[in-house]
Every structure is written in structure tokens, then in C-alpha cells.
Design a protein around this motif. Sequence first.
Motif, PDB file in Angstrom:
ATOM      1  N   CYS A 138       6.034  26.262  49.800  1.00 35.51           N
ATOM      2  CA  CYS A 138       4.731  25.932  49.214  1.00 35.51           C
ATOM      3  C   CYS A 138       4.426  26.854  48.024  1.00 35.51           C
ATOM      4  O   CYS A 138       5.161  27.800  47.742  1.00 35.51           O
ATOM      5  CB  CYS A 138       3.626  26.036  50.275  1.00 35.51           C
ATOM      6  N   CYS A 186       0.868  31.200  53.494  1.00 33.86           N
ATOM      7  CA  CYS A 186       1.557  29.899  53.538  1.00 33.86           C
ATOM      8  C   CYS A 186       0.583  28.761  53.856  1.00 33.86           C
ATOM      9  O   CYS A 186      -0.242  28.865  54.751  1.00 33.86           O
ATOM     10  CB  CYS A 186       2.668  29.933  54.576  1.00 33.86           C
ATOM     11  N   CYS A 197       4.284  30.582  49.276  1.00 35.93           N
ATOM     12  CA  CYS A 197       5.589  31.134  49.663  1.00 35.93           C
ATOM     13  C   CYS A 197       6.450  31.385  48.424  1.00 35.93           C
ATOM     14  O   CYS A 197       7.149  32.390  48.328  1.00 35.93           O
ATOM     15  CB  CYS A 197       6.305  30.191  50.635  1.00 35.93           C
TER      16      CYS A 197
END
Length: 405
Positions: A93, A104, A96
Motif C-alpha cells: 500500500c 499499513c 508500506c
Amino acid sequence: MKALCWYGVNDVRIEHVPDPQILNDRDAIIKITSTAICGSDLHLLDGYMPTMEKGDILGHEPMGEVVEVGRGVSNLKVGDRVVVPFTICCGECFFCKKGLFSCCDNSNPNAEVARKVMGHATAGLFGYSHLTGGFAGGQAEYLRVPFADVGPIKVPDELPDEKVLFLSDVYPTGYMAAENAEIENGDTVAVWGCGPVGQFAMKSARLLGAERIIAIDDVPERLEMAQRESGAETINFDDENVYETLQAMTHGRGPDRCIDAVGCEALSGGMPDGIIDAIKTATFMATDRAHVLRQAIWSCRKGGTISVPGVYVGAGDKLPIGSLMNKGLTLRTGQTHMPKYMPKCLELIQNGDIDPSFIITHEVPLDDAPQMYSTFKNKEDGCIKVVLKPGMSSNGNGHNGMTVH
Ligand SMILES: [Zn+2]
Ligand SMILES: [Zn+2]
């Protein structure tokens, strides 16, 4: 399998529960060899964390052997020895990809509840209520690890569990806290809270160039550990005025960097709309705990940095924001971005720069976990850190475990 299950305030039990199964392609199943009890588990024992359900398996500091992998996990194989971080992260994502793993966006299935509490949801966590995803924890014989291709780190066979287990949380958490403190060579660093995170923050501060470390706590054995392991000067806040003592120790300038490794007791209440009520009804405790952050702001030297690894959940009051602003302080916070720090911390262990096993005071069979929760909570028997070993046999009386000290 056997697992440590939560049933209510001061009620945790070893129960037989179904073995975990692979549910998604990116899952792995780990057979736990060592797992620790964390100070933050006590918030659950005390009943302060909302959205716990009877039978929830606790624990977020596990390691063990991979016994099964999903089709989507190509970097792990059966037999690998791994440490599993407390946060669950997807690796793909927006957050991340920026290395902000604890933020996250994809690992908390109860994101909407978390969003209502904090404005945005953060990562899912093992064994830490349904607010953080309702994932079964690691104080058990086996654990399902989601996104197993991102979090777990392989560890070499020559390093015993005791040296690498704390890569699961408290060592990287202490390291990130020290890094967030923006330490420069020669700095004086004050650390509130000398539990495991505080101890690792002090060790890491030393590695990052701190000249003087001042440890603040009221538990004598924790202060002794800080002195012995990190060469810290100590302040027992039961005996001394912390602000006055810090100023006297630094010729009135104040410590350059301040680390709050205490945080706030987690909140009571049920669902998000109960959070504010919980703060109001627990005002005395919330005020008492926010005291550490207030004191750090007051004490820090002008232009200094305050780092907060200690866990806060809701709202704190009476923060001296005028002092924070006018003194030009920097405030840095966050749950640990585990996959960013675990390789670095493992390297420091392998190089012999640190042996994290120094914090272990008790090592006992998983069966003895309920008694050890009580020993740990009440800080009896010099208890600072407990390691549970599912493979160690118990004679049932809860006293055959090794007391390490
Ligand atoms: Zn922990
Ligand atoms: Zn992610």
C-alpha cells in the motif's frame, strides 16, 4: 493446540483450541518456540482495551519454525526459523511503500472502527483486540501469520531464541525511539520508563552517540538494569522531583533529547463513542499518565527532541503546548515500522553490538503463563521480561520454570 486465552479482567487461561489454518495465499503457519509477555498485554489483563472478546488468544512477540506456507509466499519455506513482528503489513500500500509499515492500510479488517477512534486506521496487530483486527496472538503453540512474505525475518541457527526473540517488538521499538530522538554525538538523553522498551532505547541511544543517559523510573531493579547495561545515571521519581533534578544535572539547560517510554494506560469503555467517556471517568489515571509527556516537554532543552514510543490510545489533557512551541521542540511518535528496523537490529545482534537477552528475568513453560501474568503485573520476583516456551514441560504447579534474573 494450547493457547493463552483472555476471558476478562485478570482472567487468562490456557485452553485447548483448534489449530490455525492457512486462510489466504500469503499466510504461513508458525510453530512457536518462544514468545514473550509484553507490558502492553497488561492493558488487556486490566480490561482497559475495548473490543476484546472471551477466548481471544493473546501475544504479539513470537518466533518459531515455519510449518506451512500459502501459495503466495515464495520467500519462506517449511523449516525456516523466523521472528514474527507484532504489526501485520501488506508491503504494497501507499504507506508500506514509504516504509511506514505500522500505518499499513490493508491489514486491519476492522479499519472502520479504528478510523472512528483515531481519524485513520493503522495496521493490524497480533493478539491485541478487535480494534486492531482481531488476529489470534502468539502465546500459543501455533500462529497464523498473514502477509507472511512481508513481516517475518529469517534468523540464523547459531543465534539462540533468547538473542533474537525481541526482534518481534521491544528491541526495534527501542531502536526506533532512539532514532526518532535525533541524537547527536555528545547529547544527554533522558528516558522515562525503564521497562524493556526503555532499556533498548537506552542501549540504542548509546550506539547512536549519546554521551549521558538519564533513566527515570521507580522500580529499583529496572533502574539498576539501566545503570548496569547502559551506564545510565538514574532518577527514582518516588524520591526526587524529576524536572528539578534534570535541570540540576544539566546546569539548567535540560536534556537534549527526551524519550517517553511510558505512554498512557489504554482506555476503558466499549466502542469508539465510549472513548471520551472512558477518559472522563478515568480522569485521575489518564492525567497521571499524561504527566510523563508533560514533564518531558517541560524538562527538554530548547530546540530539543521528544520521542514517544510509549503507547497512547485516546486523548490526553493539559499538554503544555505553549512550552512545546516556544521552546522550538520537535515531537516524534509512532508504532514501530517493524520491517524497516528488524534487519538493522538483527545485524547489530550478529555483530555482537548488543545481546538483547539481558532483559529476560523469567523463562517458563507456556502452561505457566497465567501465573506469570500475575507475577509480571505485580512486578514480583524482580520480574522485568517473561519468555514463554511452548515446548518446555510444566509440572503443573507453576514454579518449575527457570528464574533467570
Ligand atoms: Zn510488545
Ligand atoms: Zn500496507
